[in-house]
Design a protein around this motif. Structure first.
Motif, PDB file in Angstrom:
ATOM      1  N   GLU A   6      -0.756  20.224  41.255  1.00  0.00           N
ATOM      2  CA  GLU A   6      -0.853  21.181  40.480  1.00  0.00           C
ATOM      3  C   GLU A   6      -0.517  20.248  38.575  1.00  0.00           C
ATOM      4  OE1 GLU A   6       0.875  24.341  43.030  1.00  0.00           O
ATOM      5  OE2 GLU A   6       2.521  22.816  42.802  1.00  0.00           O
ATOM      6  N   ILE A   7       0.315  19.259  38.887  1.00  0.00           N
ATOM      7  CA  ILE A   7       0.887  19.575  37.468  1.00  0.00           C
ATOM      8  C   ILE A   7      -0.721  17.763  36.961  1.00  0.00           C
ATOM      9  CG2 ILE A   7       1.779  17.450  36.204  1.00  0.00           C
ATOM     10  CD1 ILE A   7       4.018  17.909  38.542  1.00  0.00           C
ATOM     11  N   SER A   8      -1.456  17.414  37.559  1.00  0.00           N
ATOM     12  CA  SER A   8      -2.182  16.391  37.349  1.00  0.00           C
ATOM     13  C   SER A   8      -4.175  18.292  36.790  1.00  0.00           C
ATOM     14  CB  SER A   8      -3.384  16.285  38.394  1.00  0.00           C
ATOM     15  OG  SER A   8      -2.591  15.061  38.467  1.00  0.00           O
ATOM     16  N   SER A   9      -4.087  19.118  37.400  1.00  0.00           N
ATOM     17  CA  SER A   9      -4.609  20.098  37.390  1.00  0.00           C
ATOM     18  C   SER A   9      -4.342  21.216  35.884  1.00  0.00           C
ATOM     19  CB  SER A   9      -4.788  20.787  38.449  1.00  0.00           C
ATOM     20  OG  SER A   9      -6.024  22.010  38.391  1.00  0.00           O
ATOM     21  N   ILE A  40       0.740  23.152  21.770  1.00  0.00           N
ATOM     22  CA  ILE A  40       1.782  24.909  22.093  1.00  0.00           C
ATOM     23  C   ILE A  40       0.932  25.767  22.630  1.00  0.00           C
ATOM     24  CG2 ILE A  40       2.477  26.615  20.812  1.00  0.00           C
ATOM     25  CD1 ILE A  40       2.510  24.828  17.903  1.00  0.00           C
ATOM     26  N   LEU A  41       1.719  26.692  23.929  1.00  0.00           N
ATOM     27  CA  LEU A  41       1.451  26.972  24.668  1.00  0.00           C
ATOM     28  C   LEU A  41       2.001  28.744  23.916  1.00  0.00           C
ATOM     29  CD1 LEU A  41       1.611  27.108  28.493  1.00  0.00           C
ATOM     30  CD2 LEU A  41       2.728  28.232  27.507  1.00  0.00           C
ATOM     31  N   ALA A  54       3.123  28.094  35.466  1.00  0.00           N
ATOM     32  CA  ALA A  54       4.429  27.264  34.773  1.00  0.00           C
ATOM     33  C   ALA A  54       4.255  25.509  34.672  1.00  0.00           C
ATOM     34  CB  ALA A  54       5.436  26.568  36.303  1.00  0.00           C
ATOM     35  N   ALA A  55       2.444  24.973  35.473  1.00  0.00           N
ATOM     36  CA  ALA A  55       2.402  23.716  35.900  1.00  0.00           C
ATOM     37  C   ALA A  55       2.336  23.972  34.046  1.00  0.00           C
ATOM     38  CB  ALA A  55       1.062  23.167  36.419  1.00  0.00           C
ATOM     39  N   MET A  56       1.105  24.988  33.767  1.00  0.00           N
ATOM     40  CA  MET A  56       0.625  24.888  32.058  1.00  0.00           C
ATOM     41  C   MET A  56       2.090  24.234  30.912  1.00  0.00           C
ATOM     42  SD  MET A  56      -2.190  24.553  31.813  1.00  0.00           S
ATOM     43  CE  MET A  56      -2.969  24.918  30.188  1.00  0.00           C
ATOM     44  N   VAL A  57       2.811  25.753  31.523  1.00  0.00           N
ATOM     45  CA  VAL A  57       4.484  24.820  30.506  1.00  0.00           C
ATOM     46  C   VAL A  57       4.470  23.418  30.691  1.00  0.00           C
ATOM     47  CG1 VAL A  57       6.414  26.037  30.699  1.00  0.00           C
ATOM     48  CG2 VAL A  57       4.508  27.690  30.250  1.00  0.00           C
TER      49      VAL A  57
END
Length: 380
Positions: free
Chosen positions: A210-213, A227-228, A297-300
């Motif tokens: 999920e983090i790699s994606s 910046i998200l 959440a992974a994008m954050v």
């Protein structure tokens, strides 16, 4: 809801009457309730509320599992929580509790609908069939306490002073608006004599995949320019405002070299139209309506800085210790009080301070000034 509306005095008298009825129901049901075990085999935590509410409650799963390592820890959550708790090592399983109170995801509640859910719904019958030993009503409400009582849970923990229900609880804590929600949750567990305190950060267990994606979704793979922005919220008054967010994004793109990624649900697609920033199209991307909660959440998790309303994105940022600027809408009277109750270690909250005569939400120029100061301090 109509049952608790009207004048303050009538509301208090109705609440007192409801507590009396609930207390009578508690004592009337005593002969049918199983014996309280010294070491519970199953513990139920009811958290059928908002997304951030659930995340702020996650430390209680850890503290209970450490106290009772052989007990089954069961989370009662709504379908809207999706699979947020997936991979949590302190939870045995989640069950659906789509109860019509204290959330904005289920059809507007009324007394008949609430009682029908508690006594007649399949979900409540399934819950009762589990024969649970201990139950926590985290929000603390008349209806949550009644549900735990109806399901025959012998030891019930609730809250006094928020939305009622303490008369049916075996033990309860006092509601304090000056205490962070996660601290309040932990205090419910400490009633059981638990002395150790885990980290109070929200717990979301993402996989490496999920983090790699998420890493691949960032256009610029630089590790220091992300910046998200999450412009969505549960209702309009809670939000800083689409126009303000759009102007802030424009300033970020014009006056910094950071890349901007926008996340949110399908309803958030038009809050910050990416097409308005064609001159910076290599530095701005929107994933609104394209990601589930865990992907968001992974994008954050893979960002460097988060800007949002008071929303689930604030708690995602708290989970991964991301610097976070929260811009409150007109609904909130005090940014200071909101930080005390809901903020995290690296959360900065801007908004009204009505008690000090600051009656307007934060202007775009002030938000950008604070953002630049924070980014400089962080060497971003």
């Amino acid at each position: 809801m109509a049952f608790l509306n009207s004048t303050p005095d009538s509301k208090i008298s109705r609440r007192a009457l409801a507590e009396t009825i609930l207390g009578c129901f508690k004592y009337a049901s005593k002969p049918f309730v199983r014996k309280i075990l010294e070491e519970p085999k199953s513990i139920f935590i009811l958290r059928n509320n908002g997304l951030g509410d659930l995340l702020c409650a996650t430390p209680i799963f850890e503290i209970l599992k450490r106290k009772y390592p052989t007990a089954e820890i069961i989370a009662g959550i709504g379908n809207w929580h999706e699979n947020l708790l997936e991979g949590n090592p302190y939870i045995s399983r989640c069950i659906s509790v789509n109860a019509p109170w204290h959330n904005q995801f289920v059809v507007a509640p009324n007394l008949l609908r609430i009682l029908s859910y508690i006594f007649l719904s399949k979900e409540s019958r399934d819950l009762a069939a589990l024969k649970l030993d201990m139950g926590f009503d985290i929000v603390g409400s008349l209806w949550g306490s009644l549900l735990l009582l109806r399901c025959g849970i012998p030891f019930r923990v609730g809250v006094k002073g928020y939305a009622g229900g303490y008369a049916a609880a075996s033990r309860y804590v006092a509601y304090d608006p000056n205490v962070h929600v996660s601290v309040a949750c932990i205090s419910m567990a400490k009633i059981l004599g638990i002395n150790n305190t885990p980290s109070l950060k929200p717990q979301i267990y993402l996989s490496d995949e999920e983090i790699s994606s998420a890493e691949l979704k960032w256009r610029n793979l630089s590790q220091s320019s992300r910046i998200l922005i999450a412009p969505g919220g549960s209702f309009n008054e809670k939000c800083w405002g689409d126009n303000r967010f759009a102007k802030l994004v424009n300033l970020i793109l014009e006056k910094t070299n950071h890349q901007v990624t926008i996340i949110g649900g399908a309803d958030d697609k038009n809050r910050i139209p990416v097409s308005h920033f064609n001159g910076f199209k290599e530095r701005i991307t929107s994933y609104c309506g394209k990601l589930n909660l865990r992907q968001s959440a992974a994008m954050v998790c893979t960002s460097n800085f988060v800007i949002c309303n008071s929303s689930v994105a604030m708690h995602f940022a708290g989970a991964y210790s991301k610097p976070n600027l929260v811009l409150l809408g007109s609904w909130y009277d005090s940014a200071i009080e909101h930080k005390i109750q809901w903020g995290h270690g690296k959360t900065t909250i801007l908004g009204k301070e009505v008690s000090s005569g600051q009656n307007h939400v934060t202007p775009v120029t002030e938000a950008f000034k604070r953002l630049k100061h924070m980014l400089k301090h962080l060497n971003l």
